[in-house]
Motif scaffolding. Structure first.
Motif, mmCIF file in Angstrom:
data_model
loop_
_atom_site.group_PDB
_atom_site.id
_atom_site.type_symbol
_atom_site.label_atom_id
_atom_site.label_comp_id
_atom_site.label_asym_id
_atom_site.label_seq_id
_atom_site.Cartn_x
_atom_site.Cartn_y
_atom_site.Cartn_z
ATOM 1 N N GLU A 151 -115.056 -21.169 -80.327
ATOM 2 C CA GLU A 151 -116.496 -20.917 -80.349
ATOM 3 C C GLU A 151 -117.222 -21.557 -79.179
ATOM 4 N N MET A 152 -116.690 -22.626 -78.706
ATOM 5 C CA MET A 152 -117.337 -23.291 -77.569
ATOM 6 C C MET A 152 -116.801 -22.780 -76.231
ATOM 7 N N GLY A 153 -115.862 -21.873 -76.302
ATOM 8 C CA GLY A 153 -115.330 -21.305 -75.067
ATOM 9 C C GLY A 153 -114.544 -22.304 -74.231
ATOM 10 N N ILE A 154 -113.877 -23.218 -74.906
ATOM 11 C CA ILE A 154 -113.102 -24.237 -74.196
ATOM 12 C C ILE A 154 -111.897 -23.590 -73.499
ATOM 13 N N THR A 155 -111.708 -23.918 -72.230
ATOM 14 C CA THR A 155 -110.583 -23.328 -71.493
ATOM 15 C C THR A 155 -109.505 -24.345 -71.138
ATOM 16 N N LEU A 156 -109.860 -25.610 -71.163
ATOM 17 C CA LEU A 156 -108.856 -26.640 -70.885
ATOM 18 C C LEU A 156 -108.940 -27.706 -71.962
ATOM 19 N N VAL A 157 -107.822 -27.914 -72.629
ATOM 20 C CA VAL A 157 -107.763 -28.939 -73.662
ATOM 21 C C VAL A 157 -106.887 -30.066 -73.138
ATOM 22 N N ALA A 158 -107.496 -31.194 -72.815
ATOM 23 C CA ALA A 158 -106.743 -32.336 -72.315
ATOM 24 C C ALA A 158 -106.887 -33.472 -73.302
ATOM 25 N N ARG A 159 -105.796 -34.021 -73.708
ATOM 26 C CA ARG A 159 -105.847 -35.098 -74.693
ATOM 27 C C ARG A 159 -104.627 -35.980 -74.582
ATOM 28 N N GLY A 160 -104.548 -36.951 -75.451
ATOM 29 C CA GLY A 160 -103.456 -37.911 -75.368
ATOM 30 C C GLY A 160 -102.107 -37.317 -75.751
ATOM 31 N N ASP A 161 -101.080 -37.970 -75.297
ATOM 32 C CA ASP A 161 -99.704 -37.604 -75.617
ATOM 33 C C ASP A 161 -99.445 -37.431 -77.109
ATOM 34 N N ASP A 162 -100.191 -38.177 -77.898
ATOM 35 C CA ASP A 162 -99.954 -38.130 -79.342
ATOM 36 C C ASP A 162 -100.310 -36.771 -79.943
ATOM 37 N N HIS A 163 -100.952 -35.922 -79.142
ATOM 38 C CA HIS A 163 -101.302 -34.595 -79.645
ATOM 39 C C HIS A 163 -100.270 -33.538 -79.256
ATOM 40 N N ILE A 164 -99.237 -33.937 -78.568
ATOM 41 C CA ILE A 164 -98.255 -32.957 -78.114
ATOM 42 C C ILE A 164 -97.729 -32.117 -79.269
ATOM 43 N N VAL A 165 -97.428 -32.745 -80.376
ATOM 44 C CA VAL A 165 -96.861 -31.989 -81.487
ATOM 45 C C VAL A 165 -97.861 -31.038 -82.129
ATOM 46 N N ASN A 166 -99.144 -31.278 -81.921
ATOM 47 C CA ASN A 166 -100.138 -30.371 -82.481
ATOM 48 C C ASN A 166 -100.263 -29.097 -81.657
ATOM 49 N N THR A 167 -99.879 -29.193 -80.403
ATOM 50 C CA THR A 167 -100.142 -28.105 -79.476
ATOM 51 C C THR A 167 -99.500 -26.780 -79.846
ATOM 52 N N PRO A 168 -98.206 -26.748 -80.158
ATOM 53 C CA PRO A 168 -97.630 -25.458 -80.530
ATOM 54 C C PRO A 168 -98.311 -24.839 -81.751
ATOM 55 N N ARG A 169 -98.686 -25.663 -82.699
ATOM 56 C CA ARG A 169 -99.363 -25.133 -83.892
ATOM 57 C C ARG A 169 -100.687 -24.497 -83.505
ATOM 58 N N GLN A 170 -101.382 -25.160 -82.610
ATOM 59 C CA GLN A 170 -102.691 -24.638 -82.219
ATOM 60 C C GLN A 170 -102.535 -23.368 -81.391
ATOM 61 N N ILE A 171 -101.544 -23.346 -80.518
ATOM 62 C CA ILE A 171 -101.302 -22.143 -79.719
ATOM 63 C C ILE A 171 -101.033 -20.962 -80.642
ATOM 64 N N LEU A 172 -100.240 -21.216 -81.668
ATOM 65 C CA LEU A 172 -99.919 -20.156 -82.620
ATOM 66 C C LEU A 172 -101.187 -19.636 -83.307
ATOM 67 N N MET A 173 -102.097 -20.530 -83.579
ATOM 68 C CA MET A 173 -103.338 -20.108 -84.231
ATOM 69 C C MET A 173 -104.194 -19.262 -83.304
ATOM 70 N N TYR A 174 -104.276 -19.659 -82.042
ATOM 71 C CA TYR A 174 -105.024 -18.838 -81.084
ATOM 72 C C TYR A 174 -104.428 -17.431 -81.064
ATOM 73 N N GLN A 175 -103.105 -17.392 -81.034
ATOM 74 C CA GLN A 175 -102.443 -16.091 -80.958
ATOM 75 C C GLN A 175 -102.668 -15.282 -82.227
ATOM 76 N N ALA A 176 -102.586 -15.950 -83.359
ATOM 77 C CA ALA A 176 -102.779 -15.245 -84.630
ATOM 78 C C ALA A 176 -104.197 -14.710 -84.731
ATOM 79 N N LEU A 177 -105.125 -15.467 -84.200
ATOM 80 C CA LEU A 177 -106.526 -15.084 -84.277
ATOM 81 C C LEU A 177 -106.910 -14.104 -83.165
ATOM 82 N N GLY A 178 -105.991 -13.939 -82.218
ATOM 83 C CA GLY A 178 -106.252 -12.993 -81.145
ATOM 84 C C GLY A 178 -107.176 -13.504 -80.048
ATOM 85 N N TYR A 179 -107.166 -14.813 -79.847
ATOM 86 C CA TYR A 179 -107.994 -15.357 -78.779
ATOM 87 C C TYR A 179 -107.116 -15.881 -77.651
#
Length: 425
Positions: A151-179
């Motif tokens: 919704e905020m049109g974020i194009t770059l998500v930069a965060r700490g290493d501790d979020h690495i494991v969250n990334t594939p899950r989030q990518i999958l959600m973007y894809q599922a949602l068609g964004y």
RNA sequence: GGCCCCAUCGUCUAGUGGCCUAGGACGGAGGCCUCUCACGCCUCAAACAUGGGUUCGAAUCCCGUUGGGGUCACCA
């Protein structure tokens, strides 16, 4: 395995009711279909918290994510699960199969940092079904974050290493949602002195604390950016330089230990490089906190000799206040050693000198003191130190003659008189 | 434990196969300057985790080992 709690989830594999096992044990297979997201530009991830201000017009992430869940039919069916007495009555959706959003036999890649080109690949079989809404309808972090960022049109998500494991899950959600999937980048974490990670849940201090402790905002930013990124041998960067020079190419791979000493040094460098009027704006409120009201013009005249010997704005305020107060509190040890019957004659002569010559400025005053010291067969220090204690109450101060001039004739003489009264003569 | 990430002075780091008997910065030690304290300047101590490979050549590339970290929540 305990029975899964009811809730809304998406399956990482094929469509399976998550109340019957969350997709575990379904087919697995080899691979391919890795989506790669190269790191492109520099930007820090920002997120509005539900409770924070500045989100006007967006609604709370929680509300939005819930709407999305409805809109995308992620909460469309009911399972066999029924509310129990211990669950809130509002909870209704229960467990719902949502359709496969990614074949379990594939993998998802995201770019990490590392020379801007290393990808981390996650096998889907390592993923569990993702619960996106709690049973009571409250969206969970990974889903809320994705909705929020879309919704905020974020194009770059930069965060700490501790979020690495969250990334594939989030990518999958973007894809599922068609964004479109944004670029993901991960920065090394910051460790405390104990080498444990610094986080909002461990060891971290509010940034406002650094303000109160007298750190310049730029110095803190400068320090933090250098922790994990470098530009050759350069240590000190203006904010503008940071914006121009920051690059993912030189973001490091290893977690950094927060080093308060270096921050302090950097703050000192920043203080020396900051224009006095700006320093005055920072110091004035600190003096006000200490009950000292100052006018900015006088403060700007008092600050220069202090700049060289302050590591923080708090140091500056502490050193500056003596110029705005009447009289002085004597440090007993200093007074005992320097304000004695022996030094009394010297102080009397110094008082006379100050009374006659202070209007000529610090250089003339110094010259006069040197001549007097020479006449008495002393080094300047022997003469200056008792006067310093008389006028500041301590053995440490900015250069004496500047101090005297800044104090002004009346205040300087009054303080010397007060000191004279302690010499026991 | 599974999966993932990482490994140069005490700390932050430079280093992208020869320029490295490893450079800078903080901190430490010593010195110079000097009216005190600082600032500044100079000098010194201090590191490529380990074992194999690849190569004429490895801090740099590959593999193993060891060590550290992250994550495995209807937390964020």
């Amino acid at each position: 395995m305990p029975p899964p709690l009811p809730g809304t989830c998406i399956s990482a594999g094929r469509a399976l009711p998550c109340s019957t096992g969350c997709g575990r044990g379904s087919r697995r297979g080899r691979s391919s279909c890795a989506s790669r997201t190269p790191i492109a530009s520099a930007a820090r991830r920002s997120r509005c918290k539900p409770s924070s201000t500045g989100c006007a017009g967006w609604g709370s992430p929680g509300t939005r994510a819930r709407k999305w869940a409805d809109r995308t039919r992620l909460t469309s069916r009911r399972s066999a699960w029924r509310p129990t007495r211990s669950t809130p009555r509002r909870s209704s959706p229960g467990a719902v199969p949502t359709g496969a959003i990614a074949p379990r036999s594939s993998s998802t890649s995201c770019a990490s940092r590392r020379r801007a080109r290393s990808d981390i690949t996650t096998q889907h079989k390592e993923l569990q079904d993702e619960v996106i809404l709690r049973a009571d309808g409250v969206p969970l972090y990974n889903f809320g974050a994705v909705v929020d960022d879309v919704e905020m049109g974020i194009t770059l998500v930069a965060r700490g290493d501790d979020h690495i494991v969250n990334t594939p899950r989030q990518i999958l959600m973007y894809q599922a949602l068609g964004y479109p999937v944004p670029t993901f980048a991960h920065l090394p974490m910051i460790l405390g002195a104990d080498k444990q990670r610094l986080s909002k849940r461990h060891g971290a201090v509010s940034v406002l604390q650094y303000r109160d402790d007298g750190y310049l905002p730029g110095a803190l930013v400068n320090y933090l950016v250098r922790l994990g990124w470098s530009h050759g041998d350069q240590e000190i960067f203006s904010l503008q330089e940071l914006i121009e020079k920051f690059d993912w190419e030189h973001v490091g791979d290893t977690a950094g230990v927060f080093n308060p000493e270096k921050l302090l040094w950097l703050n000192q460098q920043w203080i020396k490089a900051t224009p006095v009027p700006e320093l005055a704006r920072h110091v004035a409120p600190l003096l006000a906190q200490r009950g000292v009201q100052v006018d900015s013009e006088r403060l700007a005249r008092v600050l220069p000799p202090i700049v060289e010997r302050a590591k923080t704005l708090v140091d500056m305020a502490e050193q500056a206040r003596t110029f705005f107060e009447k009289g002085v509190r004597f440090d007993e040890a200093a007074a005992k050693k320097n304000l004695t019957p022996d030094t009394r004659p010297l102080l009397v002569e110094a008082r006379d000198l100050v009374a006659r010559r202070i209007g000529e400025g610090p250089h003339a005053l110094e010259q006069a003191f040197r001549e007097l010291a020479t006449q008495r067969g002393l080094g300047l220090g022997k003469l200056a130190q008792p006067v310093r204690v008389a006028v500041t109450g301590t053995t440490v101060s900015p250069p004496l003659f500047e101090t005297l001039v800044l104090l002004g004739r009346d205040e300087a003489l009054a303080r010397i008189d007060a000191a004279l009264a302690r010499t026991g003569g």
